[in-house]
Design a protein around this motif. Structure first.
Motif, PDB file in Angstrom:
ATOM      1  N   VAL A  43       0.842  -1.194   0.000  1.00 50.68           N
ATOM      2  CA  VAL A  43       0.000   0.000   0.000  1.00 50.68           C
ATOM      3  C   VAL A  43       0.877   1.244   0.000  1.00 50.68           C
ATOM      4  O   VAL A  43       1.941   1.278   0.620  1.00 50.68           O
ATOM      5  N   GLU A  44       0.444   2.265  -0.731  1.00 50.03           N
ATOM      6  CA  GLU A  44       1.156   3.531  -0.800  1.00 50.03           C
ATOM      7  C   GLU A  44       0.331   4.615  -0.116  1.00 50.03           C
ATOM      8  O   GLU A  44      -0.896   4.547  -0.091  1.00 50.03           O
ATOM      9  N   LYS A  45       1.018   5.612   0.431  1.00 44.90           N
ATOM     10  CA  LYS A  45       0.319   6.839   0.805  1.00 44.90           C
ATOM     11  C   LYS A  45       0.256   7.691  -0.440  1.00 44.90           C
ATOM     12  O   LYS A  45       1.278   7.935  -1.091  1.00 44.90           O
ATOM     13  N   ASN A  79      18.038  16.918  -3.055  1.00 45.14           N
ATOM     14  CA  ASN A  79      19.462  16.698  -3.273  1.00 45.14           C
ATOM     15  C   ASN A  79      20.018  15.591  -2.385  1.00 45.14           C
ATOM     16  O   ASN A  79      21.221  15.537  -2.139  1.00 45.14           O
ATOM     17  N   ASP A  80      19.124  14.716  -1.903  1.00 41.74           N
ATOM     18  CA  ASP A  80      19.554  13.644  -0.991  1.00 41.74           C
ATOM     19  C   ASP A  80      18.821  12.353  -1.349  1.00 41.74           C
ATOM     20  O   ASP A  80      17.712  12.100  -0.858  1.00 41.74           O
ATOM     21  N   PRO A  81      19.389  11.514  -2.225  1.00 39.88           N
ATOM     22  CA  PRO A  81      18.717  10.278  -2.653  1.00 39.88           C
ATOM     23  C   PRO A  81      18.351   9.360  -1.490  1.00 39.88           C
ATOM     24  O   PRO A  81      17.306   8.699  -1.509  1.00 39.88           O
ATOM     25  N   GLN A  82      19.199   9.318  -0.467  1.00 36.97           N
ATOM     26  CA  GLN A  82      18.925   8.446   0.683  1.00 36.97           C
ATOM     27  C   GLN A  82      17.677   8.921   1.430  1.00 36.97           C
ATOM     28  O   GLN A  82      16.823   8.115   1.820  1.00 36.97           O
ATOM     29  N   LEU A  83      17.570  10.242   1.614  1.00 32.21           N
ATOM     30  CA  LEU A  83      16.376  10.787   2.276  1.00 32.21           C
ATOM     31  C   LEU A  83      15.147  10.584   1.397  1.00 32.21           C
ATOM     32  O   LEU A  83      14.062  10.277   1.900  1.00 32.21           O
ATOM     33  N   ALA A  84      15.323  10.718   0.071  1.00 32.27           N
ATOM     34  CA  ALA A  84      14.194  10.512  -0.843  1.00 32.27           C
ATOM     35  C   ALA A  84      13.678   9.080  -0.750  1.00 32.27           C
ATOM     36  O   ALA A  84      12.471   8.843  -0.779  1.00 32.27           O
ATOM     37  N   GLU A  85      14.598   8.122  -0.621  1.00 29.40           N
ATOM     38  CA  GLU A  85      14.183   6.730  -0.486  1.00 29.40           C
ATOM     39  C   GLU A  85      13.458   6.501   0.834  1.00 29.40           C
ATOM     40  O   GLU A  85      12.467   5.776   0.909  1.00 29.40           O
ATOM     41  N   PHE A  86      13.973   7.142   1.911  1.00 27.68           N
ATOM     42  CA  PHE A  86      13.306   7.012   3.204  1.00 27.68           C
ATOM     43  C   PHE A  86      11.889   7.596   3.154  1.00 27.68           C
ATOM     44  O   PHE A  86      10.947   7.008   3.685  1.00 27.68           O
ATOM     45  N   CYS A 133       8.323   5.774   3.906  1.00 26.93           N
ATOM     46  CA  CYS A 133       7.286   6.285   4.803  1.00 26.93           C
ATOM     47  C   CYS A 133       5.939   6.346   4.113  1.00 26.93           C
ATOM     48  O   CYS A 133       4.898   6.067   4.714  1.00 26.93           O
ATOM     49  N   ARG A 134       5.958   6.694   2.858  1.00 25.14           N
ATOM     50  CA  ARG A 134       4.697   6.820   2.123  1.00 25.14           C
ATOM     51  C   ARG A 134       4.035   5.484   1.861  1.00 25.14           C
ATOM     52  O   ARG A 134       2.863   5.420   1.526  1.00 25.14           O
ATOM     53  N   ARG A 135       4.803   4.414   2.029  1.00 29.32           N
ATOM     54  CA  ARG A 135       4.212   3.085   1.876  1.00 29.32           C
ATOM     55  C   ARG A 135       3.565   2.598   3.166  1.00 29.32           C
ATOM     56  O   ARG A 135       2.962   1.541   3.201  1.00 29.32           O
ATOM     57  N   ALA A 180      10.354  12.022  10.263  1.00 27.10           N
ATOM     58  CA  ALA A 180      10.044  10.845  11.085  1.00 27.10           C
ATOM     59  C   ALA A 180       8.779  10.159  10.582  1.00 27.10           C
ATOM     60  O   ALA A 180       7.813  10.822  10.178  1.00 27.10           O
ATOM     61  N   ASN A 181       8.782   8.832  10.618  1.00 27.69           N
ATOM     62  CA  ASN A 181       7.621   8.086  10.118  1.00 27.69           C
ATOM     63  C   ASN A 181       6.441   8.120  11.078  1.00 27.69           C
ATOM     64  O   ASN A 181       5.343   7.678  10.733  1.00 27.69           O
ATOM     65  N   TYR A 182       6.638   8.609  12.286  1.00 22.87           N
ATOM     66  CA  TYR A 182       5.522   8.648  13.234  1.00 22.87           C
ATOM     67  C   TYR A 182       4.739   9.959  13.178  1.00 22.87           C
ATOM     68  O   TYR A 182       3.796  10.149  13.944  1.00 22.87           O
TER      69      TYR A 182
END
Length: 878
Positions: A183-185, A278-285, A289-291, A327-329
């Motif tokens: 599921v995606e957000k 400008n931060d691929p790692q943050l973009a992946e995180f 979270c959106r999932r 944060a994911n919370y």
């Protein structure tokens, strides 16, 4: 009259008569008090389950009793007919949702009629019918015009395979419950009802509902979630962010502001999006979270994860730079999508800070706490307690209560905050990307924007013959339905293909029951007679959303001038679940459990009725006893109501359900209990046969003669009559408290009494049996209406029990000429002394001293004292 009880012929006869005469159809009558009894209407899933039967039997007993007490009783029924299960059934069975739904309605309606419910079927509603949802669309327009409905982008659980929004409970371990897809957000345009505009009124209104269970009111209050706190604005650190602005948060603990060490934002927050460019790692995180789920409840159990951004904000009072974390919370849908973190005084922030080695700054010394909160030890509840401020600059030494006001004042002086009341309640998103629901009456025009469908074009009819693929809404593929001219400019436009949340239909159906035949208005003046509902009955699972939405709708319609009241339900009863034993076998290789229906199990019990072993009825091999659980398909422990009715009759099913437990309590299914209920009804019938053949011929022929016989009953029969009316008196008290199980028990006591009437004059005995059986049948009638109806006629009490009044207690029957007092000599019980019930103390003294046991104890002496406890005892001190 047959000698043996034949439930099937009795019930068929009575139900055929009701079908022909429609005795439960009612109209407004200003000369009679009204009673609106309503049970929550069912979803037409295919067949009734025992939860349905219990719910509607409870309501029917009350409705029938109120009718006998002289009320003009409305008890309607309908079908909550839209919803996703119909689309799932269409996929599984290859039939259109409409066909599946209407077929189920026909079957379930037949089941309800077999149970003999006193329903006004002329008011039947089906929410998927255009004549019903037309008015829902009409109301949508009025609420939209009053800005109580609006459209905006909203974050939802999105199933990329089924192409639909999922409710939180349809997301299981991060995957769609049907497709299994991750599921995606997703942010999509949604229509919302502005229920938050009524948050305070909905909260305060709970105080006006003494007839609601405290548990339900508490659940609603918690859901509304009123909090008094502060809005705090953290200025952007322009050097790191590159632009000016403020990050706004809400906190209920402004007294802890000086302990904030970082701020956290949701993955969808603009600062998170900006930082991820400008931060691929943050973009992946952020993508991870959106999932996740958008459910607030899921946040409590999920692992708390975060990543830092290169950004900072400034503390509004100290100017200190605080790092911004993603944060994911943190949910974008709640508040501003950002929180201030005070790890020393919040459990979630504490765990997050420990995990990522962020500063933990103690600024509150809880009362009675002598240690320090340094982050090295486990969380303690004491950390979150209020107390005295420490290390808080000018606020050090203030109590939490003093600091609450002082810090808010300091924020206000700087223009960076103020006191604010916030509610946990969020506006109600009603858009569903599904087919089987009420169409939203909006047309989208590239030139005019959102245009409401004109009233004269309502209803926007949902096409009923469509192919369900399970991927997205088929409405979008129906070109002839979707493509329409704009009502304002005439240019090509498109209908809205989202449909409404099915909670919308159930939020006003109780009003439409009052005037279901009005094709010119949503409601009319008849609602002023019938509403509010006097008794609403349904499961505790509807304690929050359905009831809250119904209360909101009622207020919104009030403010549109449609109705003059605010609360829809005066009294609420939440019936307990029906539970039953479970049995299973477990595959030794896979561990998978195969659940076995109790009907297929032979169970052995000990002397106290506890199960000790079980074998399968077919192969005789052992099965495992799984314990008592709610009846469900998943545990295969349900009892088919139809099979029960076919075996024993509706009256037996009704009596067992009412007798087995109080309405609010859990009802444990018992085959022995069902058989016991059937035996009781056979005894009632047998007494009726005996009454007609043996007792009635000895009965005085006139009412006056029967009354005369009752007034001169000999002592044993008078005592029996007194017991009869005492039982009735208690049953009336229990009925008023909706304790129907003890009302059922009262009828059993009455039958026991009638079967064992003491000997005496035949005429007097017949007169008492006549009165007692008349009372028994009337008290029993709301519970088992079929057998009592036939017995009432066959035994000569009247043409129809439906016209009989509820029995009244005869106060004369409760009056006794003499009473017995316990006789004590020197405090020890020696016997009893009989005195007139209204005897003065002098008379009691005389009778006591004349008693042979007292005479022997006194032996010619005078007593030292005679102690009299009125109505209970007399003690002679020698």
């Amino acid at each position: 009259m047959k000698e043996k009880y034949d439930a099937f012929s009795i019930e068929q006869t009575v139900q055929n008569e009701w079908e022909a005469t429609q005795p439960f159809a009612v109209a407004e009558d200003p000369n009679r008090p009204k009673f609106y009894c309503l049970s929550m209407f069912p979803y037409p899933s295919g067949k009734l389950h025992m939860g349905h039967v219990r719910n509607y039997t409870i309501g029917d007993v009350l409705a029938r009793a109120k009718r006998m007490q002289g009320f003009n009783v409305l008890q309607p029924m309908g079908w909550d007919a839209f919803g996703m299960p119909a689309e799932n059934a269409a996929l599984q069975n290859g039939v259109p949702p409409a066909q599946w739904t209407y077929s189920n309605i026909a079957y379930m309606k037949g089941q309800l009629k077999r149970l003999g419910f006193a329903i006004d079927w002329q008011r039947e509603l089906t929410t998927c019918r255009p004549e019903y949802y037309r008015w829902e669309q009409w109301l949508f327009k009025r609420l939209y015009q009053k800005r109580l409905i609006y459209r905006k982008m909203g974050w939802v659980n999105w199933d990329p395979v089924d192409q639909t929004v999922l409710a939180n409970e349809q997301v299981i371990d991060g995957r769609g419950w049907r497709s299994g897809a991750l599921v995606e957000k997703r942010e999509i345009p949604m229509y919302y009802m502005r229920i938050t505009a009524y948050a305070e009124e909905l909260l305060q209104g709970l105080e006006t509902l003494p007839g609601w269970p405290e548990q339900v009111k508490r659940m609603q209050a918690n859901w509304i979630g009123k909090s008094v706190g502060a809005e705090v604005r953290f200025p952007y650190d322009e050097d790191s962010i590159g632009e000016s602005g403020v990050l706004t948060v809400f906190t209920t603990r402004p007294d802890t502001l000086m302990g904030a060490t970082y701020v956290a934002v949701a993955a969808e927050h603009p600062l998170a999006t900006k930082a991820a460019q400008n931060d691929p790692q943050l973009a992946e995180f952020i993508a991870e979270c959106r999932r996740g789920s958008v459910a607030e409840a899921d946040l409590a159990t999920m692992e708390k994860k975060g990543m830092p951004t290169p950004y900072f904000v400034r503390h509004p009072l100290t100017g200190e730079k605080l790092p911004v974390w993603v944060a994911n919370y943190v949910l974008m849908a709640y508040g501003e999508g950002a929180v201030m973190a005070v790890p020393a005084h919040d459990e979630r922030d504490y765990a997050f800070a420990q995990k990522y080695r962020l500063p933990i700054r103690q600024v509150i010394r809880p009362d009675g706490f002598t240690g320090t909160i340094d982050g090295r030890g486990p969380w303690e509840e004491t950390f979150a307690a209020k107390g005295t401020l420490v290390d808080s600059g000018p606020f050090t030494g203030l109590t939490s209560e003093q600091a609450f006001d002082a810090i808010i004042a300091a924020l206000a002086e700087k223009g960076l905050g103020q006191q604010r009341v916030q509610y946990r309640l969020r506006d109600w998103g009603i858009s569903r990307q599904r087919y089987w629901g009420c169409p939203i009456p909006v047309i989208h025009c590239d030139h005019c924007g959102e245009v409401l469908v004109p009233d004269e074009q309502l209803p926007v009819v949902l096409p009923e013959s469509v192919e369900i693929t399970g991927r997205g809404s088929p409405l979008a593929e129906l070109a002839d339905w979707v493509n329409v001219p704009c009502p304002e400019c005439g240019r090509p436009a498109r209908r809205e293909t989202d449909t409404m949340d099915t909670f919308v239909e159930s939020s006003w159906y109780f009003l439409r029951y009052c005037c279901p035949d009005n094709d010119q208005a949503m409601v009319d003046d008849r609602v002023k007679y019938w509403m509010p509902v006097d008794q609403y009955i349904g499961g505790i699972e509807h304690a929050i959303l359905h009831l809250l939405y119904s209360r909101f709708f009622t207020r919104a319609m009030r403010d549109l001038g449609l109705i003059p009241f605010s609360e829809p339900f005066t009294n609420l009863l939440t019936q307990g679940m029906v539970v039953a034993e479970t049995f299973y076998r477990e595959d030794p290789t896979t561990g998978k459990k195969t659940w076995i229906n109790p009907a297929d199990v032979i169970l052995e019990r000990d002397s106290k009725g506890r199960p000790i072993s079980a074998v399968h009825r077919v192969d005789g091999k052992p099965v495992t006893i799984g314990g008592i659980e709610k009846m469900s398909k998943s545990k295969n422990n349900g009892v088919d109501p139809q099979a029960l009715i076919d075996q024993y009759g509706a009256d037996t099913a009704r009596f067992f359900i009412i007798f087995a437990a109080p309405p609010e309590a859990q009802l444990e299914w018992s085959d022995a209990g069902v058989e016991g209920a059937h035996r009781f009804l056979r005894r009632v019938w047998a007494f009726g046969v005996r009454y007609r053949n043996e007792i009635a011929p000895q009965l005085p022929t006139t009412a006056e003669a029967r009354s005369s016989a009752l007034r001169q009953l000999a002592a044993p029969l008078a005592a029996a009559r007194r017991e009869l009316h005492l039982i009735l008196e208690q049953a009336n008290r229990d009925l008023a408290k909706l304790q129907f199980n003890t009302v059922a028990a009262a009828t059993m006591k009455m039958l026991n009494l009638l079967e064992r009437l003491p000997d005496g004059d035949a005429t007097e005995r017949a007169a008492l049996a006549h009165e007692g059986f008349s009372i028994l049948l009337r008290v029993l009638a709301p519970i088992t209406p079929h057998v009592t109806e036939i017995l009432w006629r066959e035994c000569g009490f009247g043409t129809s029990l439906l016209d009989a009044p509820w029995p009244e207690v005869d106060s004369d029957a409760l009056t006794v000429a003499e009473i017995e007092l316990v006789l004590q000599i020197n405090g020890k019980t020696r016997g009893k002394v009989t005195v007139p019930s209204d005897a003065a103390e002098t008379t009691i003294r005389e009778r006591t001293l004349a008693h042979e046991l007292v005479q022997a104890a006194l032996d010619g002496k005078e007593p030292r004292r005679v102690i009299i406890v009125p109505g209970r005892l007399v003690n002679v001190v020698v």
